[in-house]
Enzyme design. Structure first.
Site, PDB file in Angstrom:
ATOM      1  N   TYR A   1       0.714  -0.927   0.121  1.00 23.03           N
ATOM      2  CA  TYR A   1      -0.088  -0.057   0.044  1.00 23.03           C
ATOM      3  C   TYR A   1       0.769   1.371  -0.189  1.00 23.03           C
ATOM      4  CZ  TYR A   1      -3.051  -3.677   2.101  1.00 23.03           C
ATOM      5  OH  TYR A   1      -3.600  -4.663   2.549  1.00 23.03           O
TER       6      TYR A   1
ATOM      7  N   TRP B   1      -3.497   6.113   3.203  1.00 23.83           N
ATOM      8  CA  TRP B   1      -5.266   5.670   3.358  1.00 23.83           C
ATOM      9  C   TRP B   1      -5.836   6.545   4.338  1.00 23.83           C
ATOM     10  CZ3 TRP B   1      -2.744   2.613  -0.106  1.00 23.83           C
ATOM     11  CH2 TRP B   1      -3.549   1.603  -0.765  1.00 23.83           C
ATOM     12  N   SER B   2      -7.254   6.716   4.286  1.00 22.35           N
ATOM     13  CA  SER B   2      -7.825   7.562   5.119  1.00 22.35           C
ATOM     14  C   SER B   2      -7.649   7.340   6.783  1.00 22.35           C
ATOM     15  CB  SER B   2      -9.330   7.676   4.775  1.00 22.35           C
ATOM     16  OG  SER B   2      -9.938   8.721   5.615  1.00 22.35           O
TER      17      SER B   2
ATOM     18  N   ASP C   1      -6.114   4.896   7.862  1.00 28.61           N
ATOM     19  CA  ASP C   1      -4.640   4.572   8.462  1.00 28.61           C
ATOM     20  C   ASP C   1      -4.075   5.911   8.906  1.00 28.61           C
ATOM     21  OD1 ASP C   1      -5.570   2.548   6.405  1.00 28.61           O
ATOM     22  OD2 ASP C   1      -3.909   1.678   6.815  1.00 28.61           O
TER      23      ASP C   1
ATOM     24  N   GLY D   1     -13.569  -0.493   5.700  1.00 34.29           N
ATOM     25  CA  GLY D   1     -12.138  -1.140   6.081  1.00 34.29           C
ATOM     26  C   GLY D   1     -11.931  -2.367   6.556  1.00 34.29           C
TER      27      GLY D   1
ATOM     28  N   ASP E   1     -12.557  -5.333   4.254  1.00 37.95           N
ATOM     29  CA  ASP E   1     -13.051  -5.775   3.154  1.00 37.95           C
ATOM     30  C   ASP E   1     -13.595  -6.957   2.644  1.00 37.95           C
ATOM     31  OD1 ASP E   1     -11.283  -3.216   3.342  1.00 37.95           O
ATOM     32  OD2 ASP E   1      -9.644  -4.172   1.727  1.00 37.95           O
TER      33      ASP E   1
ATOM     34  N   GLU F   1       0.494  -6.742   9.009  1.00 36.16           N
ATOM     35  CA  GLU F   1      -0.733  -6.132   9.020  1.00 36.16           C
ATOM     36  C   GLU F   1      -1.802  -6.767   9.932  1.00 36.16           C
ATOM     37  OE1 GLU F   1      -1.769  -6.543   4.782  1.00 36.16           O
ATOM     38  OE2 GLU F   1      -3.448  -5.072   5.087  1.00 36.16           O
TER      39      GLU F   1
HETATM   40  C1  9WN Z   1      -8.325  -1.553  -0.045  1.00 35.16           C
HETATM   41  C2  9WN Z   1      -4.439   0.064   3.796  1.00 35.16           C
HETATM   42  C3  9WN Z   1      -5.846  -0.491   3.772  1.00 35.16           C
HETATM   43  C4  9WN Z   1      -6.720  -0.611   5.099  1.00 35.16           C
HETATM   44  C5  9WN Z   1      -8.014  -1.417   4.844  1.00 35.16           C
HETATM   45  C6  9WN Z   1      -7.345  -2.821   4.542  1.00 35.16           C
HETATM   46  C7  9WN Z   1      -6.752  -2.902   3.276  1.00 35.16           C
HETATM   47  C8  9WN Z   1      -7.040  -1.924   0.747  1.00 35.16           C
HETATM   48  C9  9WN Z   1      -6.578  -3.342  -0.124  1.00 35.16           C
HETATM   49  O1  9WN Z   1      -5.398  -1.917   3.485  1.00 35.16           O
HETATM   50  O2  9WN Z   1      -7.604  -2.395   2.159  1.00 35.16           O
HETATM   51  O3  9WN Z   1      -8.690  -0.416   0.857  1.00 35.16           O
HETATM   52  O4  9WN Z   1      -6.037  -3.090  -1.040  1.00 35.16           O
HETATM   53  O5  9WN Z   1      -6.808  -4.538   0.578  1.00 35.16           O
HETATM   54  O6  9WN Z   1      -8.371  -3.712   4.411  1.00 35.16           O
HETATM   55  O7  9WN Z   1      -8.537  -1.294   6.141  1.00 35.16           O
HETATM   56  O8  9WN Z   1      -7.269   0.813   5.132  1.00 35.16           O
HETATM   57  O9  9WN Z   1      -3.959  -0.175   5.140  1.00 35.16           O
END
Ligand code: 9WN
Length: 462
Positions: free
Chosen positions: A43, A47-48, A50, A187, A189, A425
């Site tokens: 990632y 992210w919001s 986060d 959040g 998913d 994570e």
């Molecule tokens: C989609 C960043 C994010 C968290 C979410 C988690 C995961 C993303 C993904 O990662 O989601 O938004 O690509 O899997 O589920 O809670 O904000 O850490």
């Protein structure tokens, strides 16, 4: 930083773990040092929710940088008030779906100018984070106090617009729950919370092709959602995009519409935090915000199962209750203000054999789905693993509700879990193996807050 700190896992171990957590969190900063990647590779953007958790972690070690974290996120706020679930770093790339796929500026006049974002949102932890930063500032002395107050004053209207967006555009009229149009908005998913609504999503023939990258970045692809899940995720993005990310246009056509009880609980708690901020600033909205928080809490209570106390979500396309045993069931603790008998029932559940007291657990921590649920899968993302950030959210709530013994128990076990320094994570609840991304920022933040945050003990030199 001063040397004086509260350590819950032995002084030496605590110091080493905190140093490693701070290192991980700071290493995940973007090249401009203005925003924190949720994780280094999986990632590589901001992210919001986060960002809110990460601001809390950063506040223990670098309060100015914690403020910048939230400023960077709010630079991506939409004209509607929505805070998008991702603010992209144009120099980072490497995430599917990226900004081109979202195409926000092309389809919506509300998208911010000059900032690349996604077109959906996540739970509003931000005001809770701001209140936490304020506690840190108060402990640091007059200079940080003044700087932080000036900062909060500037951020306040943006927080208000964000909360008003949720209340006006996302509050479902009949149930009072916050309405989501994508599991990503929760959040959590691929949590089994959403299995029923997702089973009704028909992926259109015109879903543009895409290549997943996430499965190659974790130890086993099965730790991530399935390809079938992903088709649905990308299809829901198409649906939202075709409606210009406008909730009024999307609602009649959306194939996924759920009332999210945990989102609603976080909103209740965040409105309460915002009310306290309004009081401190002498702004007139405190009473309205408290009224709205009470309304959200009432909604959450109406979703509780009379026997277990656990709260349920609702499939808004059918009106059906979604009663899978997931960690979201503890929403009334997060919302706060539950009647004592319900609170006790929930704490008993949380520490009992269906959750943190399950005999096979490596550490007594609540998994994302109860091992008793038929949907439980110990290594698959939100379907079973323990998520440290969720443990942290529960410890915050328990402490606030006066359930100190339970909070301390989870904190101690949570720190034990993070003792290997991988800051994963999520973790296999039975073997304790780290899963998903390693060096996940919000996991490091949880460790920092558990180890260092104590408003009565200054942790940074002025
Ligand atoms: C989609 C960043 C994010 C968290 C979410 C988690 C995961 C993303 C993904 O990662 O989601 O938004 O690509 O899997 O589920 O809670 O904000 O850490």
């Amino acid at each position: 930083m001063t040397a004086q700190r509260r350590h819950r896992c032995g002084k030496e171990v605590g110091v080493r773990l905190a140093a490693r957590a701070a290192y991980v969190l700071r290493s995940n900063s973007n090249s401009a040092d203005t925003a924190t990647k949720a994780s280094p590779e999986l990632y590589p953007h901001q992210w919001s929710w986060d960002a809110a958790f990460n601001a809390i972690g950063l506040a223990s070690v670098d309060l100015p940088r914690a403020r910048t974290e939230l400023d960077s996120l709010f630079a991506g706020q939409w004209l509607s008030g929505m805070v998008p679930h991702i603010v992209f770093d144009p120099s980072a790339g490497g995430y599917i779906p990226g900004p081109d796929r979202w195409a926000c500026a092309r389809v919506s006049p509300d998208a911010p100018a000059g900032v690349l974002t996604s077109g959906i949102c996540q739970p509003p932890v931000h005001a809770i984070a701001v209140a936490r930063l304020w506690e840190h500032a108060e402990a640091l002395g007059p200079d940080e106090r003044v700087r932080t107050l000036v900062w909060i004053r500037a951020l306040y209207p943006k927080l208000l617009a964000w909360h008003d967006y949720l209340a006006q555009q996302r509050r479902h009229r009949e149930t009072g729950l916050i309405e989501i149009f994508h599991g990503w908005e929760s959040g959590t998913d691929n949590s089994p919370r959403w299995d029923i609504p997702y089973s009704r999503v028909q992926v259109g023939d015109d879903l543009p092709p895409y290549v997943r990258r996430d499965t190659g970045l974790v130890a086993e692809p099965s730790q991530r959602p399935t390809d079938e899940d992903y088709d649905r995720y990308l299809w829901l993005v198409e649906e939202a995009k075709r409606a210009g990310y406008d909730t009024a246009r999307l609602r009649p056509t959306a194939s996924f519409r759920a009332g999210d009880v945990l989102f609603t609980a976080i909103f209740a708690s965040a409105d309460e935090s915002l009310a306290r901020i309004a009081d401190d600033l002498g702004e007139p909205q405190a009473a309205v915000l408290r009224g709205r928080a009470a309304q959200s809490r009432g909604t959450v209570l109406r979703c509780c199962d009379p026997e277990t106390g656990l709260a349920a979500d609702v499939d808004l396309r059918t009106g059906e209750w979604l009663r899978t045993e997931t960690i979201a069931g503890f929403a009334p603790l997060v919302a706060g203000g539950a009647p004592p008998h319900l609170r006790h029932r929930l704490v008993e559940q949380l520490l009992g054999p269906r959750w943190a007291g399950h005999p096979r657990l490596r550490w007594p921590l609540p998994p994302s789905t109860s091992p008793f649920s038929p949907a439980f899968d110990r290594r698959s993302y939100w379907r079973g693993p323990v998520w440290p950030v969720m443990t942290w959210l529960l410890t915050l709530a328990l402490r606030r509700e006066g359930e100190i013994a339970a909070a301390e128990k989870l904190t101690a076990a949570g720190l034990d879990q993070l003792g290997d320094g991988t800051f994963a994570e999520y973790y296999d609840p039975f073997s304790g193996e780290p899963c998903g991304s390693l060096c996940q920022s919000w996991t490091a933040s949880a460790a920092l807050d558990w180890l260092l945050a104590d408003p009565d003990v200054p942790v940074q030199a002025e």
